[in-house]
Design a protein around this motif. Structure first.
Motif, PDB file in Angstrom:
ATOM      1  N   ASP A 281      -5.246  -3.104  10.067  1.00  0.00           N
ATOM      2  CA  ASP A 281      -5.713  -3.775  11.282  1.00  0.00           C
ATOM      3  C   ASP A 281      -5.072  -5.082  11.571  1.00  0.00           C
ATOM      4  O   ASP A 281      -4.912  -5.430  12.878  1.00  0.00           O
ATOM      5  N   ALA A 282      -4.601  -5.722  10.769  1.00  0.00           N
ATOM      6  CA  ALA A 282      -3.803  -6.846  10.828  1.00  0.00           C
ATOM      7  C   ALA A 282      -2.329  -6.704  11.616  1.00  0.00           C
ATOM      8  O   ALA A 282      -1.814  -7.704  11.740  1.00  0.00           O
ATOM      9  N   GLY A 283      -1.761  -5.592  11.458  1.00  0.00           N
ATOM     10  CA  GLY A 283      -0.316  -5.414  11.619  1.00  0.00           C
ATOM     11  C   GLY A 283       0.741  -5.303  10.497  1.00  0.00           C
ATOM     12  O   GLY A 283       1.727  -5.291  11.111  1.00  0.00           O
ATOM     13  N   VAL A 284       0.086  -5.159   9.463  1.00  0.00           N
ATOM     14  CA  VAL A 284       0.996  -5.151   8.306  1.00  0.00           C
ATOM     15  C   VAL A 284       1.846  -3.909   8.318  1.00  0.00           C
ATOM     16  O   VAL A 284       1.351  -2.749   8.650  1.00  0.00           O
ATOM     17  N   ASP A 285       3.171  -3.856   7.978  1.00  0.00           N
ATOM     18  CA  ASP A 285       4.078  -2.708   8.099  1.00  0.00           C
ATOM     19  C   ASP A 285       3.953  -1.807   6.805  1.00  0.00           C
ATOM     20  O   ASP A 285       3.784  -0.712   6.819  1.00  0.00           O
ATOM     21  N   VAL A 286       4.327  -2.494   5.911  1.00  0.00           N
ATOM     22  CA  VAL A 286       4.126  -1.772   4.460  1.00  0.00           C
ATOM     23  C   VAL A 286       3.527  -2.613   3.494  1.00  0.00           C
ATOM     24  O   VAL A 286       3.686  -3.986   3.403  1.00  0.00           O
ATOM     25  N   LEU A 287       2.907  -2.131   2.420  1.00  0.00           N
ATOM     26  CA  LEU A 287       2.135  -2.855   1.357  1.00  0.00           C
ATOM     27  C   LEU A 287       2.462  -2.275  -0.003  1.00  0.00           C
ATOM     28  O   LEU A 287       2.554  -1.090   0.156  1.00  0.00           O
ATOM     29  N   SER A 288       2.103  -3.194  -1.073  1.00  0.00           N
ATOM     30  CA  SER A 288       1.957  -2.430  -2.186  1.00  0.00           C
ATOM     31  C   SER A 288       0.404  -2.839  -2.708  1.00  0.00           C
ATOM     32  O   SER A 288      -0.156  -3.727  -2.266  1.00  0.00           O
ATOM     33  N   LEU A 289      -0.196  -1.929  -3.332  1.00  0.00           N
ATOM     34  CA  LEU A 289      -1.461  -2.062  -3.932  1.00  0.00           C
ATOM     35  C   LEU A 289      -1.518  -1.807  -5.392  1.00  0.00           C
ATOM     36  O   LEU A 289      -1.131  -0.838  -5.945  1.00  0.00           O
ATOM     37  N   GLY A 290      -2.076  -3.087  -5.955  1.00  0.00           N
ATOM     38  CA  GLY A 290      -1.909  -3.065  -7.328  1.00  0.00           C
ATOM     39  C   GLY A 290      -3.094  -2.405  -7.974  1.00  0.00           C
ATOM     40  O   GLY A 290      -4.298  -2.099  -7.620  1.00  0.00           O
ATOM     41  N   GLY A 291      -2.780  -1.704  -9.169  1.00  0.00           N
ATOM     42  CA  GLY A 291      -3.678  -0.783  -9.939  1.00  0.00           C
ATOM     43  C   GLY A 291      -4.107  -1.711 -11.365  1.00  0.00           C
ATOM     44  O   GLY A 291      -4.943  -1.580 -11.812  1.00  0.00           O
ATOM     45  N   THR A 292      -2.878  -1.934 -11.987  1.00  0.00           N
ATOM     46  CA  THR A 292      -2.784  -2.301 -13.401  1.00  0.00           C
ATOM     47  C   THR A 292      -4.106  -3.653 -13.583  1.00  0.00           C
ATOM     48  O   THR A 292      -4.502  -3.653 -14.505  1.00  0.00           O
ATOM     49  N   LYS A 293      -3.687  -4.672 -12.513  1.00  0.00           N
ATOM     50  CA  LYS A 293      -4.469  -5.879 -12.625  1.00  0.00           C
ATOM     51  C   LYS A 293      -6.230  -5.479 -12.418  1.00  0.00           C
ATOM     52  O   LYS A 293      -6.953  -6.349 -12.159  1.00  0.00           O
ATOM     53  N   ASN A 294      -6.325  -4.411 -12.032  1.00  0.00           N
ATOM     54  CA  ASN A 294      -7.840  -4.016 -11.675  1.00  0.00           C
ATOM     55  C   ASN A 294      -8.200  -2.667 -12.535  1.00  0.00           C
ATOM     56  O   ASN A 294      -9.269  -1.856 -12.147  1.00  0.00           O
ATOM     57  N   GLY A 295      -7.573  -2.745 -13.670  1.00  0.00           N
ATOM     58  CA  GLY A 295      -8.238  -1.609 -14.510  1.00  0.00           C
ATOM     59  C   GLY A 295      -7.399  -0.327 -14.787  1.00  0.00           C
ATOM     60  O   GLY A 295      -7.860   0.611 -15.768  1.00  0.00           O
ATOM     61  N   LEU A 296      -6.233  -0.172 -14.118  1.00  0.00           N
ATOM     62  CA  LEU A 296      -5.512   0.900 -14.455  1.00  0.00           C
ATOM     63  C   LEU A 296      -4.700   0.760 -15.791  1.00  0.00           C
ATOM     64  O   LEU A 296      -4.528  -0.443 -16.070  1.00  0.00           O
ATOM     65  N   LEU A 297      -4.350   1.677 -16.347  1.00  0.00           N
ATOM     66  CA  LEU A 297      -3.491   2.071 -17.443  1.00  0.00           C
ATOM     67  C   LEU A 297      -2.082   1.549 -17.171  1.00  0.00           C
ATOM     68  O   LEU A 297      -1.444   0.788 -17.686  1.00  0.00           O
ATOM     69  N   LEU A 298      -1.646   2.034 -16.126  1.00  0.00           N
ATOM     70  CA  LEU A 298      -0.444   1.479 -15.495  1.00  0.00           C
ATOM     71  C   LEU A 298      -0.158   2.142 -13.979  1.00  0.00           C
ATOM     72  O   LEU A 298      -1.019   3.166 -13.828  1.00  0.00           O
ATOM     73  N   GLY A 299       0.292   1.797 -13.113  1.00  0.00           N
ATOM     74  CA  GLY A 299       0.561   2.337 -11.986  1.00  0.00           C
ATOM     75  C   GLY A 299       0.305   1.402 -10.681  1.00  0.00           C
ATOM     76  O   GLY A 299      -0.621   0.595 -10.926  1.00  0.00           O
ATOM     77  N   GLU A 300       0.888   1.511  -9.821  1.00  0.00           N
ATOM     78  CA  GLU A 300       0.747   0.495  -8.509  1.00  0.00           C
ATOM     79  C   GLU A 300       1.199   1.493  -7.473  1.00  0.00           C
ATOM     80  O   GLU A 300       1.583   2.926  -7.589  1.00  0.00           O
ATOM     81  N   ALA A 301       0.958   1.324  -6.169  1.00  0.00           N
ATOM     82  CA  ALA A 301       1.308   2.191  -5.039  1.00  0.00           C
ATOM     83  C   ALA A 301       1.955   1.441  -3.912  1.00  0.00           C
ATOM     84  O   ALA A 301       1.709   0.042  -3.506  1.00  0.00           O
ATOM     85  N   VAL A 302       3.058   2.042  -3.590  1.00  0.00           N
ATOM     86  CA  VAL A 302       3.463   1.526  -2.129  1.00  0.00           C
ATOM     87  C   VAL A 302       2.954   2.288  -0.809  1.00  0.00           C
ATOM     88  O   VAL A 302       2.963   3.626  -0.853  1.00  0.00           O
ATOM     89  N   VAL A 303       2.367   1.709   0.322  1.00  0.00           N
ATOM     90  CA  VAL A 303       1.748   2.339   1.121  1.00  0.00           C
ATOM     91  C   VAL A 303       2.282   1.890   2.216  1.00  0.00           C
ATOM     92  O   VAL A 303       2.395   0.707   2.755  1.00  0.00           O
ATOM     93  N   VAL A 304       3.054   3.020   3.021  1.00  0.00           N
ATOM     94  CA  VAL A 304       3.627   2.626   4.261  1.00  0.00           C
ATOM     95  C   VAL A 304       2.831   2.951   5.712  1.00  0.00           C
ATOM     96  O   VAL A 304       2.181   3.969   5.588  1.00  0.00           O
ATOM     97  N   LEU A 305       2.508   1.999   6.267  1.00  0.00           N
ATOM     98  CA  LEU A 305       1.523   1.930   7.485  1.00  0.00           C
ATOM     99  C   LEU A 305       2.365   2.265   8.602  1.00  0.00           C
ATOM    100  O   LEU A 305       1.833   2.721   9.563  1.00  0.00           O
ATOM    101  N   ASN A 306       3.681   1.695   8.916  1.00  0.00           N
ATOM    102  CA  ASN A 306       4.433   1.886   9.830  1.00  0.00           C
ATOM    103  C   ASN A 306       5.854   2.774   9.607  1.00  0.00           C
ATOM    104  O   ASN A 306       6.515   2.185   8.878  1.00  0.00           O
ATOM    105  N   GLU A 307       5.756   4.022  10.027  1.00  0.00           N
ATOM    106  CA  GLU A 307       6.891   5.063   9.576  1.00  0.00           C
ATOM    107  C   GLU A 307       8.004   4.351   9.917  1.00  0.00           C
ATOM    108  O   GLU A 307       9.056   4.694   9.332  1.00  0.00           O
ATOM    109  N   ASP A 308       8.223   3.573  11.191  1.00  0.00           N
ATOM    110  CA  ASP A 308       9.549   3.106  11.679  1.00  0.00           C
ATOM    111  C   ASP A 308       9.897   1.899  10.663  1.00  0.00           C
ATOM    112  O   ASP A 308      11.191   1.436  10.925  1.00  0.00           O
ATOM    113  N   ALA A 309       9.198   1.516   9.721  1.00  0.00           N
ATOM    114  CA  ALA A 309       9.697   0.224   9.042  1.00  0.00           C
ATOM    115  C   ALA A 309      10.524   0.700   7.833  1.00  0.00           C
ATOM    116  O   ALA A 309      11.163  -0.203   7.277  1.00  0.00           O
TER     117      ALA A 309
END
Length: 352
Positions: A200-228
């Motif tokens: 909603d704020a206009g970010v094109d791409v982000l990473s979402l952390g998992g390890t710092k919030n309880g995961l064994l391992l793993g993060e995610a790249v999230v593409v919000l703007n396919e043209d980016a």
């Protein structure tokens, strides 16, 4: 062979949320995903379903790429957003600049254009310090603005502040990448959904952390703007971030984001930081120079106090010159942990 426990599970530190173990609900999810055969390299049913889970948080256009770690997420995402002659504008304190051993430069071939940001947050005015020289063949071309939520100093952008950054960057023909290693902590602090600070704020791409919030391992790249982006699948593989048994990363994220575990864990971590802050904020000889907004506290202590305290609890010295240290809490920090640490801080300060 039986693995022996080689640590005391009752010992807690305040150095990093990476010190924490794996949340029991995450371990359960890994066990559920185990057994039998599933197609490797992300063509499994757990990774397929994960797309729906992430779209529930970030909108129907979101496309998610699980990776192995945070540095990998940053490098893969930024490579996909840039041509070889382009550059990233970021704060001097940004993780990509300070804490990744030059991986963006060495692995990604990415030029970083840094600006000072006392609270870790970029503004349109700060971006303009490096967003110039467009079409100058002698200068790396500014193309991406990278921000971190919450920042490396534990401060949080409001959705309006992120929107201002995105609007300004887009007006300049640039893109916005958000390093969301602790995005959940910021959402818990601000009381807003994840998409309020991203989609909603206009970010094109982000990473979402998992390890710092309880995961064994793993993060995610999230593409919000396919043209980016372009070539995400290939860049992820070439960057050594394509997990063969990806179902175990995806199952963890489903457990984290499929319900409210992400918010419960981050909210608890934030609450423990607030408890520590309230317990030590008025102690003589201690200064807290930065706002406490997520799950980090920065404090200035006499050197001898820090040295004695570190023999009792693990934490990092952030700035040797001024004696600034960083204290962090995690999803498994207890009130008793905080109270014991606060008592130790008081004792060492009183000892001089």
């Amino acid at each position: 062979m039986t693995v022996q426990r080689r640590h005391d599970p009752d010992v807690r530190g305040f150095a990093s949320d990476n010190y924490a173990g794996v949340h029991p609900e995450i371990l359960e999810a890994i066990a559920v995903a185990n057994g039998g055969h599933q197609v490797s390299y992300g063509e499994d049913v757990y990774t397929e379903h994960l797309q729906e889970v992430f779209r529930g948080h970030f909108g129907p256009g979101a496309r998610t790429f699980p990776v192995l770690n945070g540095t990998g997420a940053n490098v893969v995402a930024l490579q996909a957003m840039l041509d070889r002659w382009q550059a990233v504008v970021c704060a001097e304190s940004a993780h990509i600049n300070v804490d990744e051993c030059g991986a963006p430069e060495k692995v990604g071939g990415i030029k970083l254009l840094t600006v000072p940001a006392g609270d870790g947050k970029l503004t349109p005015e700060l971006i303009d310090r490096q967003a110039w020289g467009f079409d100058d063949q002698h200068r790396a071309q500014p193309k991406v603005v990278s921000i971190t939520q919450s920042t490396e100093f534990g401060t949080c952008y409001t959705p309006d502040e992120i929107r201002a950054v995105c609007d300004h960057a887009h007006d300049l023909g640039m893109l916005v990448y958000l390093d969301g290693a602790r995005l959940a902590n910021a959402a818990a602090t601000l009381g807003v959904p994840l998409r309020a600070m991203t989609t909603d704020a206009g970010v094109d791409v982000l990473s979402l952390g998992g390890t710092k919030n309880g995961l064994l391992l793993g993060e995610a790249v999230v593409v919000l703007n396919e043209d980016a982006v372009r070539g995400m699948h290939h860049i992820r593989k070439a960057g050594m971030q394509l997990a063969s048994k990806m179902r175990f990363i995806s199952a963890q994220f489903e457990a984290l984001l499929g319900g409210d575990l992400w918010l419960r864990s981050a909210g608890h971590s934030n609450a423990m930081t607030r408890r520590l802050y309230e317990a030590v904020r008025d102690l003589p000889g201690l200064e807290i120079p930065r706002p406490v907004q997520a799950n980090q506290i920065f404090a200035i202590l006499p050197r001898q106090v820090t040295e004695r305290l570190q023999k009792r609890f693990r934490f990092y010295v952030w700035n040797e010159q001024i004696g600034e240290v960083r204290w962090m809490t995690s999803f498994d920090t207890t009130e008793a942990d905080v109270d014991a640490f606060a008592a130790a801080i008081a004792e060492e300060l009183a000892a001089g």
